[in-house]
Motif scaffolding. Sequence first.
Motif, short mmCIF file in Angstrom:
data_model
loop_
_atom_site.label_atom_id
_atom_site.label_comp_id
_atom_site.label_asym_id
_atom_site.label_seq_id
_atom_site.Cartn_x
_atom_site.Cartn_y
_atom_site.Cartn_z
N PRO A 1 6.60 9.21 -7.99
CA PRO A 1 6.18 9.92 -6.78
C PRO A 1 5.75 8.94 -5.69
CG PRO A 1 4.42 9.94 -8.38
CD PRO A 1 5.58 9.27 -9.05
N GLY A 2 5.31 9.49 -4.58
CA GLY A 2 4.85 8.66 -3.47
C GLY A 2 5.78 8.79 -2.29
N ILE A 3 5.42 9.63 -1.32
CA ILE A 3 6.33 9.95 -0.22
C ILE A 3 6.27 8.94 0.92
CG2 ILE A 3 6.30 12.40 -0.77
CD1 ILE A 3 4.44 12.82 1.64
N ASP A 4 5.43 7.92 0.78
CA ASP A 4 5.39 6.87 1.80
C ASP A 4 4.88 5.57 1.21
OD1 ASP A 4 2.70 7.53 1.52
OD2 ASP A 4 2.54 8.50 3.47
N VAL B 1 11.96 10.56 -0.26
CA VAL B 1 11.44 9.56 -1.19
C VAL B 1 10.25 10.16 -1.94
CG1 VAL B 1 10.26 7.32 -1.32
CG2 VAL B 1 12.27 7.60 0.15
N GLY B 2 10.19 9.92 -3.24
CA GLY B 2 9.15 10.51 -4.07
C GLY B 2 9.47 11.94 -4.50
N GLU B 3 10.61 12.44 -4.04
CA GLU B 3 11.06 13.79 -4.41
C GLU B 3 12.48 13.74 -5.00
OE1 GLU B 3 10.18 16.76 -1.22
OE2 GLU B 3 9.63 14.96 -0.11
N LYS C 1 1.39 16.51 -1.03
CA LYS C 1 2.67 16.70 -1.70
C LYS C 1 2.76 15.85 -2.97
CE LYS C 1 6.40 17.35 0.79
NZ LYS C 1 7.60 17.10 1.64
N ASP C 2 2.22 14.63 -2.93
CA ASP C 2 2.18 13.79 -4.12
C ASP C 2 1.32 14.43 -5.21
OD1 ASP C 2 3.69 11.76 -2.83
OD2 ASP C 2 1.86 11.01 -1.88
N ALA C 3 0.18 15.00 -4.80
CA ALA C 3 -0.70 15.66 -5.76
C ALA C 3 0.00 16.86 -6.41
CB ALA C 3 -1.99 16.09 -5.08
N LEU C 4 0.74 17.61 -5.62
CA LEU C 4 1.52 18.72 -6.17
C LEU C 4 2.52 18.22 -7.20
CD1 LEU C 4 2.30 20.83 -2.96
CD2 LEU C 4 0.90 21.58 -4.89
N TYR D 1 0.86 -1.20 0.00
CA TYR D 1 0.00 0.00 0.00
C TYR D 1 0.88 1.23 0.00
CZ TYR D 1 -4.48 -2.30 0.88
OH TYR D 1 -5.62 -3.05 0.75
N SER D 2 0.41 2.26 -0.70
CA SER D 2 0.98 3.59 -0.61
C SER D 2 -0.17 4.55 -0.34
CB SER D 2 1.73 3.95 -1.89
OG SER D 2 2.39 5.20 -1.76
#
Length: 324
Positions: free
Chosen positions: A62-65, A91-93, A43-46, A37-38
Amino acid sequence: MFKGILLEESGKQTHASLQRLNEQQLTTGDVLVKVDYSTLNYKDALAITGKGKIVRNWPMVPGIDFAGTVLASDNPAYRIGEEVLLTGWGVGEQTWGGLAEKASVNADWLIHLPAEMTAKRAMAIGTAGFTAMLAVMALEQAGVKPDQGPVLVTGATGGVGSVAVRLLARAGYEVHASTGRPEHSDWLKSLGAHEIIDRIQLDQEPAALESQHWAGAIDAVGGRTLARILSQTRMYGAVAACGLAGGVALNTTVMPFILRGVQLLGINSVHIPKEKRIAAWQRVHESLPVNYENDVTELTLEQAIDAAHDMMAGKLTGRVVIQP
């Protein structure tokens, strides 16, 4: 091969698409994880919509978690088959993130999934819930107690705000929830909000000091809203700042700090020592209802890009989990 959302830059435009990727493309890490799952965070939407300067390296997943299962490991701290979770660390950045079926990351960024926590529950909480818990803990450490008066939560229909409302209410605080979406007032009250405040009341130029309202606050908005909250905070109160949806500038005075002893507490959920990270995850796991993960919106990777645009348009509430 595995599926993942890939962000590519052309000129100054961000292009997001669901693609088939291979492990050789993954950012170098010493632990390979199957993502169970993520989540879709603000922030992901941005990043996906290109409306914020989030991505530091291109192309980017993307995906910070994420939460998942170890597939391979060069680090003795994690074995194949163990369940792990990750939030933060860029992560995701800066390195490829969790909106994919697989992720390769530095072992130091991971923690083991807390006992009796599922991957879905972990991501129902996610970075937003983890941040909210850090903010609640910061208010407690600053001496803000339930019997001292109401605590304000801004951006209350968002991921951080909605979890903060739940956590504070369950800890015995009188929670006042600020939102620009009055149609969700009943939902916020079901989470534990005592009173709903129109965000317009806070998004105004403050006086140096205003009437004392708040024993404390968790602010996910920033900007003029945060400045006004500070001017309204009671003697020796505290405000935990964890967002910037309303802007990064903070035009205020020293008056709340030197005449009322107000504390402004910065919440950085990205770089947290492992011991504090583990403690916060255990606390939030124990503090939320046992069926909390049943109340989130669950989507697939195929739906995530459209959902990012919906999130930026204010069409989503609460937490959104992604099941790859």
